[in-house]
Design a protein around this motif. Structure first.
Motif, mmCIF file in Angstrom:
data_model
loop_
_atom_site.group_PDB
_atom_site.id
_atom_site.type_symbol
_atom_site.label_atom_id
_atom_site.label_comp_id
_atom_site.label_asym_id
_atom_site.label_seq_id
_atom_site.Cartn_x
_atom_site.Cartn_y
_atom_site.Cartn_z
ATOM 1 N N TYR A 52 0.859 -1.186 0.000
ATOM 2 C CA TYR A 52 0.000 0.000 0.000
ATOM 3 C C TYR A 52 0.892 1.232 0.000
ATOM 4 C CZ TYR A 52 1.300 0.035 4.916
ATOM 5 O OH TYR A 52 2.032 0.046 6.082
ATOM 6 N N TYR A 53 0.313 2.386 -0.331
ATOM 7 C CA TYR A 53 1.145 3.590 -0.372
ATOM 8 C C TYR A 53 0.372 4.855 -0.055
ATOM 9 C CZ TYR A 53 -0.098 6.166 -4.740
ATOM 10 O OH TYR A 53 -0.709 6.951 -5.694
ATOM 11 N N CYS A 54 1.150 5.884 0.269
ATOM 12 C CA CYS A 54 0.628 7.235 0.371
ATOM 13 C C CYS A 54 1.671 8.169 -0.236
ATOM 14 C CB CYS A 54 0.367 7.621 1.826
ATOM 15 S SG CYS A 54 -0.357 9.278 2.015
ATOM 16 N N GLY A 55 1.217 9.217 -0.909
ATOM 17 C CA GLY A 55 2.125 10.173 -1.530
ATOM 18 C C GLY A 55 2.231 11.464 -0.734
ATOM 19 N N PHE A 56 3.426 12.053 -0.758
ATOM 20 C CA PHE A 56 3.690 13.308 -0.047
ATOM 21 C C PHE A 56 4.400 14.258 -1.003
ATOM 22 C CE2 PHE A 56 3.705 9.791 2.911
ATOM 23 C CZ PHE A 56 2.848 10.220 3.918
ATOM 24 N N ASP A 57 3.735 15.351 -1.349
ATOM 25 C CA ASP A 57 4.322 16.316 -2.274
ATOM 26 C C ASP A 57 5.200 17.322 -1.537
ATOM 27 O OD1 ASP A 57 3.458 15.378 -4.668
ATOM 28 O OD2 ASP A 57 1.781 16.769 -4.887
ATOM 29 N N PRO A 58 6.312 17.739 -2.140
ATOM 30 C CA PRO A 58 7.212 18.725 -1.521
ATOM 31 C C PRO A 58 6.749 20.153 -1.779
ATOM 32 C CG PRO A 58 8.152 17.979 -3.575
ATOM 33 C CD PRO A 58 6.867 17.207 -3.398
ATOM 34 N N THR A 59 5.574 20.501 -1.284
ATOM 35 C CA THR A 59 5.062 21.855 -1.467
ATOM 36 C C THR A 59 5.490 22.780 -0.333
ATOM 37 O OG1 THR A 59 2.984 21.104 -0.466
ATOM 38 C CG2 THR A 59 3.096 21.142 -2.863
ATOM 39 N N ALA A 60 6.270 22.255 0.601
ATOM 40 C CA ALA A 60 6.852 23.018 1.706
ATOM 41 C C ALA A 60 8.072 22.241 2.182
ATOM 42 C CB ALA A 60 5.843 23.201 2.839
ATOM 43 N N PRO A 61 8.944 22.868 2.962
ATOM 44 C CA PRO A 61 10.135 22.149 3.422
ATOM 45 C C PRO A 61 9.882 21.199 4.575
ATOM 46 C CG PRO A 61 10.196 24.424 4.170
ATOM 47 C CD PRO A 61 9.017 24.313 3.252
ATOM 48 N N SER A 62 8.646 21.085 5.020
ATOM 49 C CA SER A 62 8.321 20.189 6.127
ATOM 50 C C SER A 62 6.938 19.594 5.909
ATOM 51 C CB SER A 62 8.337 20.953 7.452
ATOM 52 O OG SER A 62 7.825 20.168 8.518
ATOM 53 N N LEU A 63 6.735 18.405 6.442
ATOM 54 C CA LEU A 63 5.383 17.858 6.542
ATOM 55 C C LEU A 63 4.688 18.501 7.736
ATOM 56 C CD1 LEU A 63 5.946 14.071 5.750
ATOM 57 C CD2 LEU A 63 5.250 15.897 4.208
ATOM 58 N N HIS A 64 3.373 18.317 7.811
ATOM 59 C CA HIS A 64 2.599 18.981 8.850
ATOM 60 C C HIS A 64 1.592 18.027 9.462
ATOM 61 C CE1 HIS A 64 -0.690 19.264 5.938
ATOM 62 N NE2 HIS A 64 0.171 19.762 5.077
ATOM 63 N N LEU A 65 0.731 18.580 10.290
ATOM 64 C CA LEU A 65 -0.237 17.806 11.056
ATOM 65 C C LEU A 65 -1.067 16.855 10.191
ATOM 66 C CD1 LEU A 65 -1.797 17.473 13.785
ATOM 67 C CD2 LEU A 65 -3.223 19.362 13.045
ATOM 68 N N GLY A 66 -1.575 17.352 9.060
ATOM 69 C CA GLY A 66 -2.383 16.505 8.189
ATOM 70 C C GLY A 66 -1.593 15.337 7.637
ATOM 71 N N ASN A 67 -0.320 15.572 7.300
ATOM 72 C CA ASN A 67 0.535 14.488 6.814
ATOM 73 C C ASN A 67 0.789 13.447 7.901
ATOM 74 O OD1 ASN A 67 2.270 17.170 5.360
ATOM 75 N ND2 ASN A 67 1.028 15.740 4.172
ATOM 76 N N LEU A 68 0.851 13.903 9.161
ATOM 77 C CA LEU A 68 1.089 12.967 10.260
ATOM 78 C C LEU A 68 -0.027 11.932 10.354
ATOM 79 C CD1 LEU A 68 2.944 12.214 12.619
ATOM 80 C CD2 LEU A 68 1.645 13.816 14.057
ATOM 81 N N VAL A 69 -1.249 12.336 10.043
ATOM 82 C CA VAL A 69 -2.356 11.367 10.013
ATOM 83 C C VAL A 69 -2.015 10.219 9.067
ATOM 84 C CG1 VAL A 69 -4.796 11.015 9.455
ATOM 85 C CG2 VAL A 69 -4.054 13.153 10.545
ATOM 86 N N GLN A 70 -1.521 10.565 7.873
ATOM 87 C CA GLN A 70 -1.185 9.537 6.887
ATOM 88 C C GLN A 70 -0.010 8.680 7.353
ATOM 89 O OE1 GLN A 70 -3.333 9.106 4.521
ATOM 90 N NE2 GLN A 70 -4.362 10.956 5.240
ATOM 91 N N LEU A 71 1.002 9.313 7.919
ATOM 92 C CA LEU A 71 2.166 8.567 8.386
ATOM 93 C C LEU A 71 1.776 7.555 9.460
ATOM 94 C CD1 LEU A 71 4.690 11.539 8.553
ATOM 95 C CD2 LEU A 71 4.777 9.628 6.942
ATOM 96 N N LEU A 72 0.898 7.957 10.364
ATOM 97 C CA LEU A 72 0.486 7.046 11.428
ATOM 98 C C LEU A 72 -0.420 5.936 10.893
ATOM 99 C CD1 LEU A 72 -0.056 9.536 14.390
ATOM 100 C CD2 LEU A 72 1.948 8.157 13.829
ATOM 101 N N LEU A 73 -1.228 6.261 9.890
ATOM 102 C CA LEU A 73 -2.029 5.207 9.267
ATOM 103 C C LEU A 73 -1.118 4.200 8.557
ATOM 104 C CD1 LEU A 73 -4.636 3.870 8.390
ATOM 105 C CD2 LEU A 73 -4.840 5.570 6.551
ATOM 106 N N LEU A 74 -0.114 4.687 7.836
ATOM 107 C CA LEU A 74 0.844 3.783 7.200
ATOM 108 C C LEU A 74 1.514 2.896 8.245
ATOM 109 C CD1 LEU A 74 2.691 6.076 4.598
ATOM 110 C CD2 LEU A 74 0.743 4.579 4.207
ATOM 111 N N ARG A 75 1.871 3.493 9.383
ATOM 112 C CA ARG A 75 2.523 2.724 10.442
ATOM 113 C C ARG A 75 1.595 1.671 11.028
ATOM 114 N NH1 ARG A 75 6.424 -0.168 12.448
ATOM 115 N NH2 ARG A 75 6.819 0.121 14.672
ATOM 116 N N ARG A 76 0.321 1.996 11.240
ATOM 117 C CA ARG A 76 -0.621 1.012 11.779
ATOM 118 C C ARG A 76 -0.767 -0.179 10.829
ATOM 119 N NH1 ARG A 76 -3.004 3.584 16.084
ATOM 120 N NH2 ARG A 76 -3.143 5.862 15.891
#
Length: 437
Positions: A52-76
């Motif tokens: 499975y996958y999730c994509g993260f675009d480099p539209t800023a130099p850091s990820l943020h709160l909304g991206n953390l939701v995806q990262l934690l879902l990927l981890r689960r």
């Protein structure tokens, strides 16, 4: 608090064993706002390992709160035995996902490449990179850049219907605005669909996750794979994280909570979670922590029976800040919070923590001759010098937790190392001062 890094915490994470299927747990945690076939997904996630996958675009130099939701879902899902792909958008970052309001300003190739690397580091921080189902990071520039315009139009674009593309929320909003939409941003959903197909062909990837506001882009991929490969794959759209008035947290709204400590300090990050409303805190615990269902239910009782204690908010702030910044930075934030209100030693705090706290308070920069009363006016603690004198006479003025009776003294004589001072009026009204000269 035992000193732990994010990597240490990662090694201790686990899903809740009271759930028979990880699908049931992510539904309990409110992580499924919209999805393809739910029964098929439950069977898929409860069976043999999938990719499975999730994509993260480099539209800023850091990820943020909304991206953390995806990262934690990927981890689960990884903890359930499935194989994660983290996609960094080297090509989609050059194009820009259309916003509902206005065209994005295109970044240079050099800046995009730099941000791609920063995002890659963020992604690898929160998902295990070892073991049988280790994280694999991919960059969509690798398969998009070699493709010619003719190939793109004939082999990919041919499978998309303009009338369907026009119905996507962001596209529709832009078409009905004065800004309109360029073909560049209009084509973004095709590129994201191409990503899913490429990952399906290369890694047998059958599931994509993303925010529910990305649902049109997610289904572009499922539809392209159905048309060209003749198979059904899946997508999960998570709910958007909003503040109490329903506004989304994000860079476009100007209120992003960044994961990079240089963009949102650990102190500010901790305070964000500590200040969650009682009506939101349990949902936040479900989404952003690995606390068990039983632990969360216990904290829910605390919210109902002892809301003044704010035990749920304290646990939320502790868990999420420790995960993102490590326990040492979290303890410093806790110490700062206590010290600001007279329950700790301000002089023991590192200067960067004091500065982070001052940045979150009403604050002013003053020179060395400024009196306490003048500083109170400059920071907005009082409206006038007379009000400052009255507050001091009543015993309600503090500088760095020491009561001040003579408001005419120069604040520089009471400052912390580095020329910083925390002003307090009464028990709870705070301001910060930076002294120069």
């Amino acid at each position: 608090m035992t000193s732990q890094t994010t990597a240490d915490i990662l090694a201790t994470q686990s899903n809740d064993p009271t759930f028979d299927n990880v699908w049931d747990e992510i539904v309990y945690r409110g992580l499924v706002h919209v999805s393809t076939d739910t029964e098929a997904l439950r069977e898929l996630l409860g069976g043999e390992p999938i990719t499975y996958y999730c994509g993260f675009d480099p539209t800023a130099p850091s990820l943020h709160l909304g991206n953390l939701v995806q990262l934690l879902l990927l981890r689960r899902l990884q903890l359930a035995g499935h194989r994660p792909l983290g996609l960094v958008g080297g090509s989609t970052g050059l194009i820009g996902d259309p916003r509902p309001t206005a065209e994005r300003v295109l970044k240079t190739r050099e800046q995009t490449a730099e941000w791609v690397e920063r995002i890659r580091v963020h992604v690898t921080k929160f998902i295990a990179s070892d073991g049988a189902n280790a994280l694999r990071v991919v960059n969509n520039l690798d398969w998009t850049e070699p493709m010619s315009a003719i190939e793109f139009l004939r082999d990919i674009g041919k499978n998309f219907r303009v009338n369907t593309m026009l119905k996507k929320d962001a596209v529709s909003a832009r078409l009905n605005s004065d800004a309109g939409i360029s073909y560049t941003e209009f084509s973004y959903q095709i590129l994201q669909g191409l990503d899913f197909r490429e990952l399906y062909r290369t890694y047998d990837c059958v599931l994509q996750t993303g925010g529910s506001d990305q649902w049109g882009n997610l289904t572009s991929g499922t539809e392209l794979i159905r048309r060209t490969e003749g198979v059904s794959v899946h997508a999960i759209g998570t709910p958007l994280i909003t503040n109490s008035d329903g506004t989304k947290f994000g860079k476009s709204e100007g209120n992003a909570i960044w994961l990079d400590p240089d963009m949102t300090s650990p102190y500010a990050f901790y305070q964000f979670w500590l200040n969650q409303d009682d009506s939101d805190v349990i949902d936040r615990l479900k989404v952003f922590t690995f606390l068990s269902r039983a632990e969360i239910e216990g904290l829910e009782v605390e919210v109902k029976e002892r809301p003044f204690a704010r035990e749920a908010q304290k646990r939320l702030a502790l868990e999420v800040t420790s995960l993102v910044h490590g326990t040492d930075a979290t303890q410093a934030a806790i110490d700062a919070s206590s010290a600001l209100f007279g329950r700790g030693d301000l002089t023991a705090l590192p200067l960067d923590v004091v500065d982070a706290a001052i940045a979150e308070l009403p604050n002013a920069t003053v020179d060395a001759t400024t009196t306490v009363s003048q500083a109170m006016v400059a920071t907005g603690l009082v409206e006038s010098l007379g009000a400052a004198r009255r507050a001091a006479a009543e015993g309600g003025v503090y500088v760095n937790n020491e009561r001040v009776s003579d408001e005419s003294v120069a604040i520089s004589t009471l400052a912390l190392a580095g020329g910083r001072a925390i002003l307090r009026r009464g028990k709870k009204t705070l301001a910060g001062v930076t002294i120069v000269g």
